[in-house]
Design a protein around this motif. Sequence first.
Motif, mmCIF file in Angstrom:
data_model
loop_
_atom_site.group_PDB
_atom_site.id
_atom_site.type_symbol
_atom_site.label_atom_id
_atom_site.label_comp_id
_atom_site.label_asym_id
_atom_site.label_seq_id
_atom_site.Cartn_x
_atom_site.Cartn_y
_atom_site.Cartn_z
ATOM 1 N N THR A 214 0.785 -1.224 0.000
ATOM 2 C CA THR A 214 0.000 0.000 0.000
ATOM 3 C C THR A 214 0.819 1.276 0.000
ATOM 4 O O THR A 214 0.269 2.360 -0.174
ATOM 5 C CB THR A 214 -0.924 0.025 1.237
ATOM 6 O OG1 THR A 214 -0.120 0.042 2.414
ATOM 7 C CG2 THR A 214 -1.829 -1.192 1.268
ATOM 8 N N LEU B 118 -8.469 3.771 1.480
ATOM 9 C CA LEU B 118 -9.651 3.111 0.931
ATOM 10 C C LEU B 118 -10.366 3.966 -0.118
ATOM 11 O O LEU B 118 -11.177 3.460 -0.882
ATOM 12 C CB LEU B 118 -10.634 2.771 2.058
ATOM 13 C CG LEU B 118 -10.218 1.640 3.005
ATOM 14 C CD1 LEU B 118 -11.268 1.448 4.087
ATOM 15 C CD2 LEU B 118 -9.992 0.334 2.248
ATOM 16 N N LYS C 160 -7.294 -5.172 -3.357
ATOM 17 C CA LYS C 160 -8.421 -4.448 -2.751
ATOM 18 C C LYS C 160 -8.938 -5.134 -1.487
ATOM 19 O O LYS C 160 -9.137 -4.483 -0.455
ATOM 20 C CB LYS C 160 -9.549 -4.307 -3.771
ATOM 21 C CG LYS C 160 -10.695 -3.436 -3.266
ATOM 22 C CD LYS C 160 -11.741 -3.226 -4.337
ATOM 23 C CE LYS C 160 -12.880 -2.344 -3.811
ATOM 24 N NZ LYS C 160 -13.912 -2.118 -4.838
ATOM 25 N N LYS C 161 -9.153 -6.466 -1.550
ATOM 26 C CA LYS C 161 -9.677 -7.183 -0.385
ATOM 27 C C LYS C 161 -8.680 -7.144 0.769
ATOM 28 O O LYS C 161 -9.065 -7.018 1.933
ATOM 29 C CB LYS C 161 -10.010 -8.628 -0.761
ATOM 30 C CG LYS C 161 -11.230 -8.761 -1.664
ATOM 31 C CD LYS C 161 -11.561 -10.219 -1.936
ATOM 32 C CE LYS C 161 -12.816 -10.335 -2.800
ATOM 33 N NZ LYS C 161 -13.151 -11.740 -3.087
ATOM 34 N N LYS D 252 -6.499 -4.777 1.347
ATOM 35 C CA LYS D 252 -6.521 -3.427 1.895
ATOM 36 C C LYS D 252 -7.702 -3.233 2.842
ATOM 37 O O LYS D 252 -7.582 -2.596 3.881
ATOM 38 C CB LYS D 252 -6.581 -2.395 0.766
ATOM 39 C CG LYS D 252 -5.275 -2.199 0.016
ATOM 40 C CD LYS D 252 -5.421 -1.105 -1.024
ATOM 41 C CE LYS D 252 -4.115 -0.879 -1.761
ATOM 42 N NZ LYS D 252 -4.224 0.204 -2.760
ATOM 43 N N ILE D 253 -8.856 -3.796 2.474
ATOM 44 C CA ILE D 253 -10.042 -3.675 3.332
ATOM 45 C C ILE D 253 -9.818 -4.398 4.657
ATOM 46 O O ILE D 253 -10.152 -3.884 5.728
ATOM 47 C CB ILE D 253 -11.287 -4.239 2.612
ATOM 48 C CG1 ILE D 253 -11.644 -3.345 1.419
ATOM 49 C CG2 ILE D 253 -12.476 -4.328 3.574
ATOM 50 C CD1 ILE D 253 -12.745 -3.902 0.540
ATOM 51 N N ALA E 101 -7.510 -2.406 6.696
ATOM 52 C CA ALA E 101 -8.187 -1.181 7.142
ATOM 53 C C ALA E 101 -9.002 -1.445 8.405
ATOM 54 O O ALA E 101 -9.016 -0.628 9.329
ATOM 55 C CB ALA E 101 -9.088 -0.648 6.031
ATOM 56 N N ILE E 102 -9.669 -2.592 8.450
ATOM 57 C CA ILE E 102 -10.456 -2.954 9.639
ATOM 58 C C ILE E 102 -9.540 -3.135 10.845
ATOM 59 O O ILE E 102 -9.799 -2.621 11.934
ATOM 60 C CB ILE E 102 -11.259 -4.251 9.368
ATOM 61 C CG1 ILE E 102 -12.321 -3.995 8.295
ATOM 62 C CG2 ILE E 102 -11.921 -4.742 10.658
ATOM 63 C CD1 ILE E 102 -13.007 -5.248 7.794
#
Length: 276
Positions: free
Chosen positions: A21, A116, A249-250, A252-253, A256-257
């Motif tokens: 990232t 995000l 993407k998944k 990163k999510i 992020a959580i």
Amino acid sequence: MSEIIILFLGAISAGLLGSLTGLGGGVIIIPLLTLGFGVPMHYAIGASLISVIGTSSGAAVAFVKEGFTNMRIGMFLEIATTAGAIVGALVSGMLNPNTIGIIFASILLLTVILNLKGKPDHQEPLIKGSLEEKLKLYGTFPDKGVLKSYSARNTVPGFLMMMFAGAMSGLLGIGSGALKVLAMDNMMKLPFKVSTTTSNFMIGVTAVASALIYFQRGEIIPVIVAPVLIGVVIGSFIGSKTLMVSKTKKLKIFFAIVITILSVYMMYNGINKSFR
């Protein structure tokens, strides 16, 4: 021994996140050390800065070889980030750990939001006679076997944002990659992969500038730094290879959580003066 293994595995995760990232591994390392191991805040920042150097070194080599990193833009913006990092490191020595913890949590939440947020993939043409042409802030990058040209925009606002990013790096021991990517992607209109990979190249140089100040203050402890550094180098190498072949993407999510939970917990501990 078990604590060193846990720290080592955490450092691998931090290196993986940092290289995927462009955030830098400190976003995981500092909560891991302060909340998980009870390490004093300033010692955790010192270890994190070394991990950021490792993350940058591990990923930057692969990105430069692939032709994504723009070395000239990176070195130009390093003037701003290095100046900011020195100021941030000096200010850090004047603040108490709980204040730093609250600032860290706030920047962490901002980092999650920026990471995000949808990022349009810019590809701006070079404008003749512009500041960007005079400074040679343009280049090419490979995209599906084709070399595509691009040029920077809004150099002055981007430069100022880089000073802020450097200050946050020196103050908090993080790569401030999200702020660097914000400056290069949103302000300077660089292609996303160029801004991300150039950020990875830059964070190591920025971290070195502030790490020297922490070292002088005796806040870099080898027994903490060693497993952290080895772990992030391994993680960043894995991440640099993964970025080239997969969609993240998944991942990163998921991160992020995790980071949001960590930042809220750090904010809570900072308000309750739990850091030392």
